[in-house]
Design an enzyme around this catalytic site. Structure first.
Site, PDB file in Angstrom:
ATOM      1  CE1 TYR A 164      -0.267   2.202  -4.069  1.00  0.00           C
ATOM      2  CE2 TYR A 164       0.113   3.738  -5.662  1.00  0.00           C
ATOM      3  CZ  TYR A 164      -0.981   3.098  -5.091  1.00  0.00           C
ATOM      4  OH  TYR A 164      -2.164   3.095  -5.375  1.00  0.00           O
ATOM      5  CB  ALA A 186      -0.726  -0.078   1.303  1.00  0.00           C
ATOM      6  CD  GLU A 208      12.165  -8.516 -13.734  1.00  0.00           C
ATOM      7  OE1 GLU A 208      11.391  -7.797 -12.788  1.00  0.00           O
ATOM      8  OE2 GLU A 208      11.956  -7.941 -14.709  1.00  0.00           O
TER       9      GLU A 208
END
Ligand code: THU
Length: 163
Positions: free
Chosen positions: A68, A66, A75
């Site tokens: 971000y 949340a 990867e």
């Protein structure tokens, strides 16, 4: 007169049928991994897989949050995780796959931050790691080494020695 620097990046453009059996296993693992992405914000599922020299596979997915910026690409989740668990191993091949949450696989290339990490991982093992990326129209791009993805990567040898 000013000189010009020209770079060429080469990749094989393959159909899925042209993959070797080992490549096809790694490719399938990256695709299957997308089922386990945690991507409730982007709804974009990415899977990355590695084939190790003992024939085993390792895989991981993008993990979001949340807050971000706290998330991480597939990867790097994969490479950092493997390095923490199995620092001594030989990786023979890497593959990446991506799709919208409920959609079909799409063409994708790894982000710049991941490329930098992928190259250091390759340098750490001291041997080239070929890479399979999904190209347009269902093709597969095969690079000879992870370093081919990022010319002019930052290299640690410019860092000053510890005093
Ligand atoms: N993502 C990856 O996992 N790998 C990349 O190379 C680029 C983007 C993820 C991060 C985020 O969870 C989602 O895809 C959308 O950017």
């Amino acid at each position: 007169m000013a000189q010009t620097l020209n770079l060429t990046i080469t990749a094989d453009v393959l159909t899925p049928a042209e993959l070797s059996a080992a490549e096809a296993r790694c490719w399938a693992a990256a695709q299957a991994a997308t089922d386990h992405a945690y991507a409730p914000y982007s709804h974009f599922h990415v899977g990355a897989a590695l084939l190790l020299d003992d024939g085993s596979l390792a895989w991981n997915t993008n993990q979001e949050n949340a807050a971000y910026p706290s998330g991480l690409c597939a990867e790097r989740t994969l490479l950092f995780g493997l390095n923490g668990q199995r620092p001594v191993r030989a990786v023979k091949l890497m593959a990446v796959a991506a799709r919208p949450q409920n959609g079909e696989f799409v063409a994708v290339t790894s982000c710049g931050a991941c490329r930098q990490v992928m190259i250091e991982f390759e340098n750490q093992q001291g041997a080239a790691i070929p890479l399979l990326l999904p190209g347009p129209d269902g093709t597969i791009w095969r690079f000879k080494r992870l370093a081919d993805l990022l010319p002019f990567q930052f290299m640690p040898d410019v860092l000053p020695p510890r005093s």
